[in-house]
Design a protein around this motif. Structure first.
Motif, PDB file in Angstrom:
ATOM      1  N   GLY A  68       1.066  -1.160   0.086  1.00 19.29           N
ATOM      2  CA  GLY A  68       0.015   0.112   0.410  1.00 19.29           C
ATOM      3  C   GLY A  68       0.920   1.554  -0.024  1.00 19.29           C
ATOM      4  O   GLY A  68       0.931   2.687  -0.620  1.00 19.29           O
ATOM      5  N   GLY A  69       1.683   1.409   0.562  1.00 21.60           N
ATOM      6  CA  GLY A  69       2.416   2.273   0.758  1.00 21.60           C
ATOM      7  C   GLY A  69       3.381   2.496  -0.531  1.00 21.60           C
ATOM      8  O   GLY A  69       3.628   3.894  -0.855  1.00 21.60           O
ATOM      9  N   PHE A  70       4.051   0.904  -1.072  1.00 20.73           N
ATOM     10  CA  PHE A  70       5.069   1.324  -2.237  1.00 20.73           C
ATOM     11  C   PHE A  70       3.758   2.687  -3.524  1.00 20.73           C
ATOM     12  O   PHE A  70       4.162   2.892  -4.430  1.00 20.73           O
ATOM     13  N   TYR A  71       2.420   1.423  -3.295  1.00 21.39           N
ATOM     14  CA  TYR A  71       1.662   1.910  -3.940  1.00 21.39           C
ATOM     15  C   TYR A  71       1.679   3.183  -4.253  1.00 21.39           C
ATOM     16  O   TYR A  71       1.191   3.941  -5.699  1.00 21.39           O
ATOM     17  N   ALA A  72       1.343   3.907  -3.085  1.00 21.31           N
ATOM     18  CA  ALA A  72       1.022   5.441  -3.392  1.00 21.31           C
ATOM     19  C   ALA A  72       2.152   6.249  -3.959  1.00 21.31           C
ATOM     20  O   ALA A  72       1.685   7.407  -4.144  1.00 21.31           O
ATOM     21  N   ILE A  73       3.287   5.794  -3.297  1.00 23.23           N
ATOM     22  CA  ILE A  73       4.604   6.852  -4.153  1.00 23.23           C
ATOM     23  C   ILE A  73       4.723   6.759  -5.038  1.00 23.23           C
ATOM     24  O   ILE A  73       4.702   7.513  -6.046  1.00 23.23           O
ATOM     25  N   VAL A  74       4.392   5.611  -6.134  1.00 25.97           N
ATOM     26  CA  VAL A  74       4.055   5.365  -7.490  1.00 25.97           C
ATOM     27  C   VAL A  74       2.747   6.066  -7.842  1.00 25.97           C
ATOM     28  O   VAL A  74       3.107   7.018  -8.880  1.00 25.97           O
ATOM     29  N   MET A  75       1.720   6.274  -7.147  1.00 22.16           N
ATOM     30  CA  MET A  75       0.801   6.709  -7.887  1.00 22.16           C
ATOM     31  C   MET A  75       0.999   8.501  -7.473  1.00 22.16           C
ATOM     32  O   MET A  75       0.527   9.411  -8.460  1.00 22.16           O
ATOM     33  N   ALA A  76       1.491   8.940  -7.193  1.00 26.16           N
ATOM     34  CA  ALA A  76       2.077   9.843  -6.204  1.00 26.16           C
ATOM     35  C   ALA A  76       2.754  10.817  -7.364  1.00 26.16           C
ATOM     36  O   ALA A  76       2.794  12.177  -7.788  1.00 26.16           O
ATOM     37  N   MET A  77       4.121  10.228  -7.793  1.00 23.15           N
ATOM     38  CA  MET A  77       4.667  10.035  -9.458  1.00 23.15           C
ATOM     39  C   MET A  77       3.910  10.174 -10.314  1.00 23.15           C
ATOM     40  O   MET A  77       4.777  10.731 -11.315  1.00 23.15           O
ATOM     41  N   ASN A  78       3.346   9.978 -10.426  1.00 18.87           N
ATOM     42  CA  ASN A  78       1.892  10.007 -11.540  1.00 18.87           C
ATOM     43  C   ASN A  78       0.654  11.323 -11.400  1.00 18.87           C
ATOM     44  O   ASN A  78      -0.081  10.468 -12.223  1.00 18.87           O
ATOM     45  N   ALA A  79       1.272  11.248 -10.691  1.00 16.27           N
ATOM     46  CA  ALA A  79       0.096  12.513 -10.098  1.00 16.27           C
ATOM     47  C   ALA A  79      -1.191  12.331  -9.679  1.00 16.27           C
ATOM     48  O   ALA A  79      -2.246  12.736 -10.378  1.00 16.27           O
ATOM     49  N   ARG A  80      -1.242  10.852  -9.447  1.00 20.56           N
ATOM     50  CA  ARG A  80      -2.787  10.404  -9.063  1.00 20.56           C
ATOM     51  C   ARG A  80      -2.390  10.343  -7.345  1.00 20.56           C
ATOM     52  O   ARG A  80      -2.965   9.111  -6.890  1.00 20.56           O
TER      53      ARG A  80
ATOM     54  N   SER B 155       5.069   2.959   4.821  1.00 19.36           N
ATOM     55  CA  SER B 155       4.432   3.521   4.461  1.00 19.36           C
ATOM     56  C   SER B 155       3.560   4.868   5.113  1.00 19.36           C
ATOM     57  O   SER B 155       2.574   5.267   4.880  1.00 19.36           O
ATOM     58  N   PHE B 156       3.956   4.856   6.083  1.00 20.22           N
ATOM     59  CA  PHE B 156       4.194   5.852   6.854  1.00 20.22           C
ATOM     60  C   PHE B 156       5.201   6.781   7.539  1.00 20.22           C
ATOM     61  O   PHE B 156       4.329   7.891   7.750  1.00 20.22           O
ATOM     62  N   GLY B 157       5.875   6.954   6.305  1.00 22.43           N
ATOM     63  CA  GLY B 157       6.858   7.878   6.995  1.00 22.43           C
ATOM     64  C   GLY B 157       7.656   8.166   5.858  1.00 22.43           C
ATOM     65  O   GLY B 157       7.745   9.100   5.137  1.00 22.43           O
ATOM     66  N   ALA B 158       8.179   7.608   4.807  1.00 26.49           N
ATOM     67  CA  ALA B 158       8.328   7.841   3.331  1.00 26.49           C
ATOM     68  C   ALA B 158       7.490   8.358   1.940  1.00 26.49           C
ATOM     69  O   ALA B 158       7.306   8.828   1.552  1.00 26.49           O
ATOM     70  N   ALA B 159       6.288   7.312   2.241  1.00 23.09           N
ATOM     71  CA  ALA B 159       5.205   7.194   1.413  1.00 23.09           C
ATOM     72  C   ALA B 159       4.958   8.969   1.791  1.00 23.09           C
ATOM     73  O   ALA B 159       4.309   9.809   0.906  1.00 23.09           O
ATOM     74  N   PRO B 160       4.234   9.227   2.759  1.00 26.97           N
ATOM     75  CA  PRO B 160       3.484  10.699   2.700  1.00 26.97           C
ATOM     76  C   PRO B 160       4.172  11.475   2.731  1.00 26.97           C
ATOM     77  O   PRO B 160       3.803  12.722   2.393  1.00 26.97           O
ATOM     78  N   ALA B 161       5.747  11.689   3.108  1.00 29.25           N
ATOM     79  CA  ALA B 161       6.425  12.702   2.747  1.00 29.25           C
ATOM     80  C   ALA B 161       7.015  13.405   1.389  1.00 29.25           C
ATOM     81  O   ALA B 161       6.626  14.377   0.873  1.00 29.25           O
ATOM     82  N   LEU B 162       7.281  11.912   0.529  1.00 28.65           N
ATOM     83  CA  LEU B 162       7.064  12.327  -0.876  1.00 28.65           C
ATOM     84  C   LEU B 162       5.924  12.702  -0.923  1.00 28.65           C
ATOM     85  O   LEU B 162       6.095  13.852  -2.731  1.00 28.65           O
TER      86      LEU B 162
ATOM     87  N   ALA C 169      -1.246   7.748  12.287  1.00 27.54           N
ATOM     88  CA  ALA C 169      -2.113   9.028  12.392  1.00 27.54           C
ATOM     89  C   ALA C 169      -1.020  10.278  12.053  1.00 27.54           C
ATOM     90  O   ALA C 169      -2.609  10.851  11.388  1.00 27.54           O
ATOM     91  N   ALA C 170      -0.581  10.445  11.455  1.00 32.30           N
ATOM     92  CA  ALA C 170      -0.261  11.320  11.329  1.00 32.30           C
ATOM     93  C   ALA C 170       0.275  11.593   9.873  1.00 32.30           C
ATOM     94  O   ALA C 170       0.307  11.803   9.087  1.00 32.30           O
ATOM     95  N   ALA C 171       0.693   9.970   9.545  1.00 32.64           N
ATOM     96  CA  ALA C 171       0.450   9.861   7.586  1.00 32.64           C
ATOM     97  C   ALA C 171      -1.285  10.362   7.126  1.00 32.64           C
ATOM     98  O   ALA C 171      -1.101  11.043   5.883  1.00 32.64           O
ATOM     99  N   ALA C 172      -1.816  10.191   8.289  1.00 31.45           N
ATOM    100  CA  ALA C 172      -3.894   9.966   7.905  1.00 31.45           C
ATOM    101  C   ALA C 172      -3.676  11.606   7.639  1.00 31.45           C
ATOM    102  O   ALA C 172      -4.592  11.818   7.160  1.00 31.45           O
ATOM    103  N   MET C 173      -3.630  12.104   9.013  1.00 32.36           N
ATOM    104  CA  MET C 173      -2.924  13.395   8.255  1.00 32.36           C
ATOM    105  C   MET C 173      -2.860  14.167   7.341  1.00 32.36           C
ATOM    106  O   MET C 173      -3.383  15.685   6.639  1.00 32.36           O
ATOM    107  N   VAL C 174      -1.484  13.973   7.661  1.00 31.86           N
ATOM    108  CA  VAL C 174      -0.945  14.575   6.000  1.00 31.86           C
ATOM    109  C   VAL C 174      -1.340  14.089   4.760  1.00 31.86           C
ATOM    110  O   VAL C 174      -2.514  15.231   3.766  1.00 31.86           O
ATOM    111  N   THR C 175      -2.058  12.999   4.427  1.00 33.33           N
ATOM    112  CA  THR C 175      -2.790  12.402   3.222  1.00 33.33           C
ATOM    113  C   THR C 175      -3.895  12.793   2.852  1.00 33.33           C
ATOM    114  O   THR C 175      -4.151  12.857   1.789  1.00 33.33           O
ATOM    115  N   GLY C 176      -4.363  13.416   3.968  1.00 32.39           N
ATOM    116  CA  GLY C 176      -6.218  13.252   4.481  1.00 32.39           C
ATOM    117  C   GLY C 176      -6.126  14.118   4.338  1.00 32.39           C
ATOM    118  O   GLY C 176      -7.454  14.459   3.406  1.00 32.39           O
TER     119      GLY C 176
END
Length: 277
Positions: free
Chosen positions: A39-51, A94-101, A152-159
């Motif tokens: 899920g975290g890796f998928y989130a990074i890939v989607m962000a790189m593709n502006a999804r 999933s909750f450190g690198a992914a939300p930051a990127l 929870a921190a990741a949920a705040m940022v990505t939410g």
């Protein structure tokens, strides 16, 4: 020819010690952990593709799966040191690198050094929080978390990103940078709150096998109905309130003269000496 017999000839050859059997890896709980990592890796890939909507969904799915792997391990008695390490590494992605990127790609990229510095601070604080959690797990009151949990921190940022993207708002399309700086401030707030000593209720004393008052089920049903009205907005609001709840609890306990440290109050063990001052 020398007929003298070597005394060592009568000795039996030394037995070769048996090689220890390798321990296997429990499949079921680690499948949930791997799914959370995906899920975290998928989130990074989607962000790189502006999804970005899909990126946010990936992080929230990782949150659900992360909450299940430990419960599954305890229910099936398949806890292991390998699983604990795997869970921490998955959480870091999933909750450190992914939300930051994700937040960097969505809003912070245009801020230059200030943007990537905020994203790095969040990522570094997630790593520090996970390391502290692993080392303090034996002395922290299990009813509370020491600092904001990384999911929870990741949920705040990505939410926040998800609700804005759901409304069709993009920082690069706005004439004013207010939204960009709001994302910057929220990223720093979430990151730094992870490494504070502020207590956050853990809900660990709320077990599925324990009886609860009837009103609890009513409240859960109401929450489900509210979340269904607008999923991104309600999820962001819930986790934002949770992120503020620790500070409210800290101020309340300070005002009442109660201890605010979540370190266990027992000093019976020698290793805990000095942790409560």
């Amino acid at each position: 020819m020398n007929d003298t017999q070597d005394p060592d000839d009568d000795l039996e050859p030394a037995e070769v010690p048996a090689r220890p059997r390798r321990k296997g890896i429990y499949v079921l709980p680690n499948l949930f952990t791997l799914a959370a990592l995906f899920g975290g890796f998928y989130a990074i890939v989607m962000a790189m593709n502006a999804r970005f909507d899909q990126a946010a969904i990936g992080v929230f799915c990782a949150m659900v799966l992360d909450s299940l792997d430990g419960r599954v391990a305890r229910m099936t008695n398949t806890q292991s040191a390998f699983g604990e390490q795997m869970d921490s590494l998955s959480d870091m992605v999933s909750f450190g690198a992914a939300p930051a990127l994700i937040i960097y790609e969505w809003a912070l990229k245009g801020l230059g050094k200030a943007g990537w510095a905020a994203a790095f601070i969040y990522c570094a604080c997630a790593a520090l929080r996970l390391a502290r959690f692993n080392t303090n797990i034996g002395v922290v009151d299990r009813r509370f978390f020491q600092g904001l949990p990384s999911p929870a921190a990741a949920a705040m940022v990505t939410g926040f990103l998800w609700i804005m993207d759901d409304q069709g708002v993009r920082p690069d399309l706005l004439a004013t940078p207010v939204l960009v700086w709001a994302a910057w401030g929220l990223t720093l707030f979430a990151g730094l709150t992870m490494v504070t000593n502020v207590p956050f209720y853990s809900f660990k004393d709320f077990g599925l096998k324990k009886s609860v008052p009837f009103v609890t089920l009513v409240i859960i049903a109401l929450l489900m109905a509210l979340i269904s009205q607008h999923v991104p907005g309600m999820l962001f609001l819930l986790f934002l309130l949770y992120g503020l709840s620790g500070y409210v609890m800290y101020v309340y306990r300070k005002a009442k003269g109660k201890p605010v440290s979540v370190i266990a109050t027992s000093t019976d063990e020698p290793d805990e000496a000095g942790l409560h001052h």
